[in-house]
Design a protein around this motif. Structure first.
Motif, PDB file in Angstrom:
ATOM      1  N   ASP A  10       0.853  -1.188   0.000  1.00  0.00           N
ATOM      2  CA  ASP A  10       0.000   0.000   0.000  1.00  0.00           C
ATOM      3  C   ASP A  10       0.888   1.238   0.000  1.00  0.00           C
ATOM      4  O   ASP A  10       1.422   1.642   1.042  1.00  0.00           O
ATOM      5  CB  ASP A  10      -0.915   0.012   1.230  1.00  0.00           C
ATOM      6  CG  ASP A  10      -1.939  -1.113   1.184  1.00  0.00           C
ATOM      7  OD1 ASP A  10      -2.418  -1.413   0.079  1.00  0.00           O
ATOM      8  OD2 ASP A  10      -2.246  -1.690   2.243  1.00  0.00           O
ATOM      9  N   LYS A  19      -5.195   4.671  -0.401  1.00  0.00           N
ATOM     10  CA  LYS A  19      -6.136   4.104  -1.357  1.00  0.00           C
ATOM     11  C   LYS A  19      -5.461   3.636  -2.641  1.00  0.00           C
ATOM     12  O   LYS A  19      -6.092   3.504  -3.694  1.00  0.00           O
ATOM     13  CB  LYS A  19      -7.223   5.123  -1.701  1.00  0.00           C
ATOM     14  CG  LYS A  19      -8.098   5.491  -0.507  1.00  0.00           C
ATOM     15  CD  LYS A  19      -9.211   6.438  -0.907  1.00  0.00           C
ATOM     16  CE  LYS A  19     -10.103   6.766   0.283  1.00  0.00           C
ATOM     17  NZ  LYS A  19     -11.213   7.681  -0.100  1.00  0.00           N
ATOM     18  N   THR A  20      -4.168   3.349  -2.570  1.00  0.00           N
ATOM     19  CA  THR A  20      -3.424   2.894  -3.739  1.00  0.00           C
ATOM     20  C   THR A  20      -2.590   1.673  -3.361  1.00  0.00           C
ATOM     21  O   THR A  20      -1.817   1.722  -2.394  1.00  0.00           O
ATOM     22  CB  THR A  20      -2.509   3.996  -4.299  1.00  0.00           C
ATOM     23  OG1 THR A  20      -3.299   5.121  -4.660  1.00  0.00           O
ATOM     24  CG2 THR A  20      -1.754   3.495  -5.528  1.00  0.00           C
ATOM     25  N   LYS A  21      -2.749   0.594  -4.132  1.00  0.00           N
ATOM     26  CA  LYS A  21      -2.025  -0.642  -3.845  1.00  0.00           C
ATOM     27  C   LYS A  21      -1.242  -1.069  -5.081  1.00  0.00           C
ATOM     28  O   LYS A  21      -1.760  -1.061  -6.203  1.00  0.00           O
ATOM     29  CB  LYS A  21      -2.983  -1.754  -3.430  1.00  0.00           C
ATOM     30  CG  LYS A  21      -2.310  -3.113  -3.200  1.00  0.00           C
ATOM     31  CD  LYS A  21      -3.309  -4.172  -2.778  1.00  0.00           C
ATOM     32  CE  LYS A  21      -3.788  -3.899  -1.366  1.00  0.00           C
ATOM     33  NZ  LYS A  21      -4.638  -5.009  -0.850  1.00  0.00           N
ATOM     34  N   SER A  74      -6.046   1.974  -7.690  1.00  0.00           N
ATOM     35  CA  SER A  74      -6.137   3.173  -6.889  1.00  0.00           C
ATOM     36  C   SER A  74      -7.538   3.766  -6.966  1.00  0.00           C
ATOM     37  O   SER A  74      -8.202   3.702  -8.009  1.00  0.00           O
ATOM     38  CB  SER A  74      -5.119   4.218  -7.364  1.00  0.00           C
ATOM     39  OG  SER A  74      -5.231   5.413  -6.634  1.00  0.00           O
ATOM     40  N   THR A 122     -12.506   4.714  -9.520  1.00  0.00           N
ATOM     41  CA  THR A 122     -11.464   3.732  -9.216  1.00  0.00           C
ATOM     42  C   THR A 122     -10.832   3.254 -10.515  1.00  0.00           C
ATOM     43  O   THR A 122     -11.535   2.971 -11.487  1.00  0.00           O
ATOM     44  CB  THR A 122     -12.043   2.535  -8.451  1.00  0.00           C
ATOM     45  OG1 THR A 122     -12.631   2.985  -7.238  1.00  0.00           O
ATOM     46  CG2 THR A 122     -10.955   1.514  -8.140  1.00  0.00           C
TER      47      THR A 122
END
Length: 327
Positions: A7, A11-13, A44, A51
């Motif tokens: 991560d 909110k971004t992997k 993300s 998304t």
């Protein structure tokens, strides 16, 4: 296989992966295949409503030296000679799923909301395969020298898919849907033909591309508490094209008129009427109109003929009615 996720932001992997495959086949042209596959992806939440994701795959498959004896044992009618004397035609083709290959795939997707009533998605995918087969060797007899040609079979193929999808909600019961999809499928292959050139180059090559455009629009209308009407219209247009090079037998060129064009119109309409708590009525209508433009004839040599059917066109209407009764 091994995967790792990280991560980078709330909110971004980001994900990385590696897979190793070792395939051993006894009844095959290539008995051993080793595949090294690497992947990378990111997902993300760009905003609270949107998304997106993007992924990439790179795979390299190596294969053992080909054993063409399977052609002689299984398809002897297509070969001349013995396994010790490799010959022409299909005897040196390697199935694409057994051949050494480099593969690259990119996949992207974007989904979200525009305001409170419109949802959307946008997708795209590209896949490319390059095959690394050995050169084709021909030896008519012990008195003729060996001629070497490029590899035969599939050399490369790729596909593209892309398009948007929109849905608009008028209210809780009524909505409209629109989408468009583009699909391309490409394949390039070679085959051996005349062997009179002792220096090689006795092959014929065809690059075939097939494009399909599909657009659709539909909607749902709740006329009242008892009657719901649903309608859809879809139009598809497809075309196939050929790029040719090399020579046919005796040095003649291939047919330049192989392109095809197809079109399909489809209309769907159905109504559901709730007559009572026990009885529901259904009435549906579907109309299909299809047009196809087929291959043309080849006029240069006897035996060099492809199907030249008259371009078919047909319309089909279907009516469906039903009753559901609860006891």
């Amino acid at each position: 296989s091994l995967t790792a996720d990280y991560d980078v932001l709330p909110k971004t992997k980001v994900a990385l992966g590696y897979t190793f495959r070792d395939a051993v086949r006894s009844n095959a042209i290539t008995h051993v295949a080793l595949d090294n596959e690497m992947t990378a992806s990111i997902r993300s939440s760009l905003t609270s409503e949107i998304t997106g994701s993007l992924s990439y795959l790179h795979a390299v498959r190596s294969a053992s030296a080909p054993d063409y004896s399977l052609w002689f044992n299984q398809i002897a009618a297509d070969c001349v000679g013995t396994p010790a004397s490799v010959t022409t035609l299909g005897c040196q083709q390697i199935p694409f799923y057994e051949a050494a290959r480099t593969q690259d795939t990119v996949n992207g997707n974007l989904t979200g909301m525009i305001g409170e009533q419109t949802s959307f998605s946008l997708f795209g995918k590209y896949n490319n395969d390059n095959y690394h087969d050995p050169v084709a060797i021909y030896q008519a007899s012990s008195t003729l020298p060996v001629t070497t040609n490029p590899s035969v079979g599939i050399n490369r193929d790729y596909s593209i898919q892309a398009g948007p999808d929109l849905n608009y909600q008028f209210d809780q019961n009524d909505e409209m849907h629109f989408y468009y999809t583009f699909l391309r499928s490409y394949r390039d292959f070679r085959a051996l033909n005349n062997q009179t050139n002792k220096a090689g180059g006795n092959y014929y090559e065809v690059g075939s591309s097939y494009d399909v455009h599909t657009v659709g629009i539909g909607g749902t209308w709740q006329a009242d508490d008892q009657l719901k009407i649903v309608g859809d219209y879809t139009f598809s247009y497809a075309g196939q094209a050929f790029a040719q090079s090399g020579t046919w037998n005796l040095g003649f060129q291939g047919d330049p008129s192989l392109s095809t064009r197809d079109a399909d119109n489809q209309v769907k309409l159905h109504a559901v009427y709730i007559d009572s708590n026990r009885t529901t009525l259904y009435l549906g209508y579907q109309f299909d109109s299809v047009y196809m433009s087929n291959f043309a004839l080849v006029g240069k040599l006897v035996g060099q003929v492809l199907t030249g059917d008259v371009a078919p066109k047909y319309n089909v209407s279907t009516i469906t009615a039903g009753v559901t009764e609860k006891f």
